[in-house]
Design an enzyme around this catalytic site. Structure first.
Site, PDB file in Angstrom:
ATOM      1  N   ARG A 141      11.935  51.312  78.167  1.00 25.47           N
ATOM      2  CA  ARG A 141      10.872  51.396  79.171  1.00 25.47           C
ATOM      3  C   ARG A 141       9.684  52.207  78.669  1.00 25.47           C
ATOM      4  NH1 ARG A 141      13.736  50.278  84.532  1.00 25.47           N
ATOM      5  NH2 ARG A 141      11.838  50.771  85.626  1.00 25.47           N
ATOM      6  N   TYR A 144       5.905  51.116  78.434  1.00 24.04           N
ATOM      7  CA  TYR A 144       5.180  51.119  79.715  1.00 24.04           C
ATOM      8  C   TYR A 144       4.941  52.562  80.184  1.00 24.04           C
ATOM      9  CZ  TYR A 144       4.233  49.858  84.634  1.00 24.04           C
ATOM     10  OH  TYR A 144       3.672  49.677  85.878  1.00 24.04           O
ATOM     11  N   ASN A 173       6.879  51.325  93.708  1.00 23.39           N
ATOM     12  CA  ASN A 173       7.256  49.900  93.841  1.00 23.39           C
ATOM     13  C   ASN A 173       6.528  49.204  94.990  1.00 23.39           C
ATOM     14  OD1 ASN A 173       9.520  51.408  92.532  1.00 23.39           O
ATOM     15  ND2 ASN A 173      10.297  49.325  92.263  1.00 23.39           N
ATOM     16  N   VAL A 186      12.701  43.241  91.599  1.00 28.99           N
ATOM     17  CA  VAL A 186      13.831  43.065  92.506  1.00 28.99           C
ATOM     18  C   VAL A 186      13.493  42.272  93.767  1.00 28.99           C
ATOM     19  CG1 VAL A 186      13.596  45.325  93.677  1.00 28.99           C
ATOM     20  CG2 VAL A 186      15.830  44.259  93.429  1.00 28.99           C
ATOM     21  N   SER A 188      11.099  39.969  94.413  1.00 25.62           N
ATOM     22  CA  SER A 188      10.879  38.533  94.159  1.00 25.62           C
ATOM     23  C   SER A 188      12.189  37.878  93.714  1.00 25.62           C
ATOM     24  CB  SER A 188       9.765  38.333  93.129  1.00 25.62           C
ATOM     25  OG  SER A 188       9.928  39.200  92.040  1.00 25.62           O
ATOM     26  N   GLY A 206      24.332  49.155  92.797  1.00 24.29           N
ATOM     27  CA  GLY A 206      23.385  48.906  93.886  1.00 24.29           C
ATOM     28  C   GLY A 206      23.058  50.160  94.684  1.00 24.29           C
ATOM     29  N   ASP A 272      17.441  52.791  83.741  1.00 22.06           N
ATOM     30  CA  ASP A 272      17.060  52.403  85.102  1.00 22.06           C
ATOM     31  C   ASP A 272      17.094  53.664  85.983  1.00 22.06           C
ATOM     32  OD1 ASP A 272      17.119  49.448  86.556  1.00 22.06           O
ATOM     33  OD2 ASP A 272      17.655  51.076  87.918  1.00 22.06           O
TER      34      ASP A 272
HETATM   35  P1  NAD Z   1       0.950  41.825  87.473  1.00 16.70           P
HETATM   36  O1  NAD Z   1       1.726  41.606  86.219  1.00 16.70           O
HETATM   37  O2  NAD Z   1       1.022  40.793  88.543  1.00 16.70           O
HETATM   38  O3  NAD Z   1      -0.581  42.054  87.153  1.00 16.70           O
HETATM   39  C1  NAD Z   1      -1.068  42.558  85.931  1.00 16.70           C
HETATM   40  C2  NAD Z   1      -2.255  41.704  85.503  1.00 16.70           C
HETATM   41  O4  NAD Z   1      -2.784  42.221  84.284  1.00 16.70           O
HETATM   42  C3  NAD Z   1      -1.865  40.248  85.234  1.00 16.70           C
HETATM   43  O5  NAD Z   1      -2.778  39.379  85.868  1.00 16.70           O
HETATM   44  C4  NAD Z   1      -1.931  40.136  83.713  1.00 16.70           C
HETATM   45  O6  NAD Z   1      -2.209  38.827  83.269  1.00 16.70           O
HETATM   46  C5  NAD Z   1      -3.036  41.132  83.400  1.00 16.70           C
HETATM   47  N1  NAD Z   1      -2.992  41.653  82.027  1.00 16.70           N
HETATM   48  C6  NAD Z   1      -1.914  42.096  81.335  1.00 16.70           C
HETATM   49  N2  NAD Z   1      -2.281  42.507  80.108  1.00 16.70           N
HETATM   50  C7  NAD Z   1      -3.631  42.310  80.030  1.00 16.70           C
HETATM   51  C8  NAD Z   1      -4.588  42.521  79.008  1.00 16.70           C
HETATM   52  N3  NAD Z   1      -4.257  43.032  77.816  1.00 16.70           N
HETATM   53  N4  NAD Z   1      -5.875  42.207  79.271  1.00 16.70           N
HETATM   54  C9  NAD Z   1      -6.236  41.677  80.464  1.00 16.70           C
HETATM   55  N5  NAD Z   1      -5.374  41.443  81.467  1.00 16.70           N
HETATM   56  C10 NAD Z   1      -4.081  41.769  81.244  1.00 16.70           C
HETATM   57  O7  NAD Z   1       1.403  43.242  88.043  1.00 16.70           O
HETATM   58  P2  NAD Z   1       0.979  44.015  89.365  1.00 16.70           P
HETATM   59  O8  NAD Z   1       2.215  44.331  90.078  1.00 16.70           O
HETATM   60  O9  NAD Z   1      -0.118  43.336  90.080  1.00 16.70           O
HETATM   61  O10 NAD Z   1       0.433  45.375  88.750  1.00 16.70           O
HETATM   62  C11 NAD Z   1      -0.949  45.696  88.661  1.00 16.70           C
HETATM   63  C12 NAD Z   1      -1.105  47.108  88.127  1.00 16.70           C
HETATM   64  O11 NAD Z   1      -0.462  48.034  88.982  1.00 16.70           O
HETATM   65  C13 NAD Z   1      -0.489  47.292  86.731  1.00 16.70           C
HETATM   66  O12 NAD Z   1      -1.334  48.127  85.966  1.00 16.70           O
HETATM   67  C14 NAD Z   1       0.811  47.992  87.018  1.00 16.70           C
HETATM   68  O13 NAD Z   1       1.225  48.795  85.948  1.00 16.70           O
HETATM   69  C15 NAD Z   1       0.458  48.817  88.248  1.00 16.70           C
HETATM   70  N6  NAD Z   1       1.650  49.123  89.044  1.00 16.70           N
HETATM   71  C16 NAD Z   1       2.273  48.160  89.792  1.00 16.70           C
HETATM   72  C17 NAD Z   1       3.413  48.471  90.513  1.00 16.70           C
HETATM   73  C18 NAD Z   1       4.136  47.468  91.371  1.00 16.70           C
HETATM   74  O14 NAD Z   1       5.159  47.804  91.957  1.00 16.70           O
HETATM   75  N7  NAD Z   1       3.673  46.248  91.502  1.00 16.70           N
HETATM   76  C19 NAD Z   1       3.927  49.777  90.461  1.00 16.70           C
HETATM   77  C20 NAD Z   1       3.285  50.718  89.670  1.00 16.70           C
HETATM   78  C21 NAD Z   1       2.135  50.390  88.982  1.00 16.70           C
HETATM   79  N1  UDP Z   2      17.393  45.033  90.233  1.00 17.44           N
HETATM   80  C1  UDP Z   2      18.530  44.366  90.646  1.00 17.44           C
HETATM   81  N2  UDP Z   2      18.559  43.003  90.552  1.00 17.44           N
HETATM   82  C2  UDP Z   2      17.517  42.271  90.090  1.00 17.44           C
HETATM   83  C3  UDP Z   2      16.328  42.947  89.681  1.00 17.44           C
HETATM   84  C4  UDP Z   2      16.305  44.334  89.751  1.00 17.44           C
HETATM   85  O1  UDP Z   2      19.514  44.978  91.089  1.00 17.44           O
HETATM   86  O2  UDP Z   2      17.623  41.032  90.053  1.00 17.44           O
HETATM   87  C5  UDP Z   2      17.339  46.512  90.345  1.00 17.44           C
HETATM   88  C6  UDP Z   2      16.912  47.239  89.074  1.00 17.44           C
HETATM   89  O3  UDP Z   2      18.018  47.497  88.233  1.00 17.44           O
HETATM   90  C7  UDP Z   2      16.311  48.513  89.656  1.00 17.44           C
HETATM   91  C8  UDP Z   2      15.707  48.062  90.986  1.00 17.44           C
HETATM   92  O4  UDP Z   2      16.352  46.821  91.303  1.00 17.44           O
HETATM   93  O5  UDP Z   2      17.316  49.465  89.914  1.00 17.44           O
HETATM   94  C9  UDP Z   2      14.196  47.844  90.937  1.00 17.44           C
HETATM   95  O6  UDP Z   2      13.908  47.026  89.828  1.00 17.44           O
HETATM   96  P1  UDP Z   2      12.445  46.493  89.498  1.00 17.44           P
HETATM   97  O7  UDP Z   2      12.529  45.798  88.185  1.00 17.44           O
HETATM   98  O8  UDP Z   2      11.915  45.738  90.659  1.00 17.44           O
HETATM   99  O9  UDP Z   2      11.528  47.791  89.400  1.00 17.44           O
HETATM  100  P2  UDP Z   2      11.684  49.222  88.679  1.00 17.44           P
HETATM  101  O10 UDP Z   2      13.048  49.366  88.065  1.00 17.44           O
HETATM  102  O11 UDP Z   2      10.605  49.240  87.669  1.00 17.44           O
HETATM  103  O12 UDP Z   2      11.489  50.181  89.788  1.00 17.44           O
END
Ligand code: NAD
Ligand code: UDP
Length: 315
Positions: A141, A144, A173, A186, A188, A206, A272
Site C-alpha cells: 500500500r 499510495y 472511505n 468494498v 461497489s 470481517g 489492511d
Molecule cells: P477514481 O479512481 O475514481 O478517480 C481518480 C481519477 O484520477 C480517475 O479519473 C483517474 O483516471 C484519474 N487519474 C489517475 N492517475 C492520473 C494521472 N496520472 N493523470 C491524470 N488523471 C489521473 O477515485 P476517487 O475515489 O474518485 O478518488 C479521487 C481522489 O480522492 C483520489 O486522489 C483519491 O486518492 C482521493 N481519495 C478517495 C477516497 C475514496 O474513498 N474514494 C478516499 C481517500 C482519498
Molecule cells: N473488502 C472485503 N471484500 C471486498 C473488498 C474489500 O472484505 O470485496 C475489505 C477490505 O479488506 C478492507 C475493507 O473491505 O478491510 C475496505 O476495503 P477498500 O478496498 O474499499 O478500502 P480501504 O481498504 O482502502 O479502506
C-alpha cells in the site's frame, strides 16, 4: 464566476465535484488520463458550455489559465493503485509538483485530495489530524500512502516557502454512484455481487472497520474547505464518523438488495488497516460541516445506480 481546474475530474468523486461547480455557475476544466475514470462519468456535462474535458496525465507539466485547482488525480482503489505502483507514486508526487507549480505561476488557490491512508494502520482511534500515522514505507500500500504523504509535504512546503494558498483534505472511505463497478473497493464490490446473486467476498473475519461517507456529503465538505480564509490550510479530516464492521456492511447490502447471495470468506490483504474512523471535530468547528446521509440511505442510492448500470449491460 471562476475558472476551476479539477484533475481526476472524470473519476468517481471528481465527476460529482465538476457537476457541483458547474451548478454554482463556474467554468470547469476537467483533466484526466482515464486510468480509472471514464468519459461516461462526465457525459452529461459535455453539453454545458462552461465545461471542458482534456486528456492529460498530471505527471507532465500543464500550462492552463485557472483561478482555483482541485487535485484529485490518483487511482484510489487498492487494486488499481497496486497495479502500477511506480506510476501511482509518480502521480501523487510529480502530479503535486506540477500542479503546485501551476498554482504558483497563477497565484491560484489549490486543494489536495489527501487520504486517511496517511494514518496507515492507525494506533490512535479515532484519528485526529495531529496523529502522524503508522505507515509501512515498503509494503504493497506504500505507493499510495507514502505518495499521498509526500504530496502533503510538498503542499506545506509550497505554502511556507512560496506563500501558496493551500487546502488539504484527508478523505475517509467514500462511496456512491459512479464508483467503478470493477474497482475492487468494498461498497461497489458488495453491491455488484449482491445484484448479480454472486457470493459476497468478505476479506479476513470481517471485523475490521471502516467509516463510510456518501459522496454528496464529501463534495459539500470540499466546497466549504475551498471557501475558507487563507489562514485555513488543513489538513482536515472529511469523512463520516459512523463506524461499521465490513461484515455489517455485507449484511446491510444483502438486506437492501434482497439478494440471495451468501458470504464467502477470503484472506485479508496485506497491511489492511484494522479500524478507521475520522475525528471530524475540526471540520465541524471550521467548516460547520458534518455528513447528513446515513449508511442505509447512501447504500440504497448506490444500489439504484449499479442496478441501472447492470441493466444497461455496462458493468
Ligand atoms: P477514481 O479512481 O475514481 O478517480 C481518480 C481519477 O484520477 C480517475 O479519473 C483517474 O483516471 C484519474 N487519474 C489517475 N492517475 C492520473 C494521472 N496520472 N493523470 C491524470 N488523471 C489521473 O477515485 P476517487 O475515489 O474518485 O478518488 C479521487 C481522489 O480522492 C483520489 O486522489 C483519491 O486518492 C482521493 N481519495 C478517495 C477516497 C475514496 O474513498 N474514494 C478516499 C481517500 C482519498
Ligand atoms: N473488502 C472485503 N471484500 C471486498 C473488498 C474489500 O472484505 O470485496 C475489505 C477490505 O479488506 C478492507 C475493507 O473491505 O478491510 C475496505 O476495503 P477498500 O478496498 O474499499 O478500502 P480501504 O481498504 O482502502 O479502506
Amino acid at each position: 464566476m471562476k475558472r476551476i481546474l479539477v484533475t481526476g475530474g472524470a473519476g468517481f468523486i471528481g465527476s460529482h465535484l465538476c457537476e457541483r461547480l458547474l451548478g454554482q455557475g463556474h467554468e470547469v476544466l476537467c483533466i484526466d488520463n482515464f486510468y480509472t475514470g471514464t468519459r461516461r462519468n462526465v457525459a452529461r456535462l459535455m453539453d454545458d458550455q462552461n465545461f471542458e474535458l482534456m486528456r492529460h496525465d498530471v505527471t507532465f507539466p500543464l500550462f492552463v489559465e485557472v483561478d482555483e485547482i482541485y487535485n484529485l488525480a490518483c487511482p484510489a482503489s487498492p487494486i488499481h493503485y497496486q497495479f502500477d505502483p511506480v506510476q501511482t507514486t509518480k502521480t501523487s508526487v510529480h502530479g503535486a509538483i506540477n500542479l503546485l507549480g501551476l498554482a504558483k505561476r497563477r497565484r491560484a488557490k489549490i486543494f489536495q485530495a489527501s487520504t486517511s491512508e496517511v494514518y496507515g494502520d492507525p494506533t490512535q482511534h479515532p484519528q485526529t489530524e495531529e496523529y502522524w500515522g503508522n505507515v509501512n514505507p515498503i509494503g504493497f500500500r506504500s505507493c499510495y500512502d507514502e505518495g499521498k504523504r509526500c504530496a502533503e509535504t510538498l503542499f506545506f512546503d509550497y505554502h511556507r516557502q512560496h506563500k501558496l494558498r493551500i487546502k488539504v483534505a484527508r478523505i475517509f472511505n467514500t462511496y456512491g454512484p459512479r464508483m467503478h463497478p470493477n474497482d475492487g473497493r468494498v461498497v461497489s464490490n458488495f453491491v455488484v455481487q449482491a445484484l448479480n446473486g454472486e457470493p459476497i467476498t468478505l476479506y479476513g473475519d470481517g471485523q475490521q472497520t471502516r467509516s463510510f461517507c456518501f459522496v454528496d456529503d464529501l463534495v459539500e465538505g470540499f466546497l466549504r474547505l475551498m471557501d475558507t480564509g487563507d489562514e485555513v490550510t488543513g489538513p482536515i479530516n472529511l469523512g463520516n464518523p459512523g463506524e461499521f464492521t465490513i461484515k455489517q456492511l455485507a449484511e446491510t447490502v444483502i438486506e437492501l438488495t434482497g439478494s440471495k447471495s451468501t458470504i464467502e470468506y477470503r484472506p485479508l490483504p496485506q497491511d489492511d488497516p484494522r479500524q478507521r474512523q475520522p475525528d471530524i471535530t475540526k471540520a465541524k468547528a471550521i467548516l460547520d460541516w458534518e455528513p447528513t446521509i446515513q449508511l442505509k440511505e447512501g447504500v440504497s442510492r448506490t444500489i439504484a445506480y449499479f442496478d441501472a448500470l447492470l441493466k444497461e449491460g455496462v458493468a
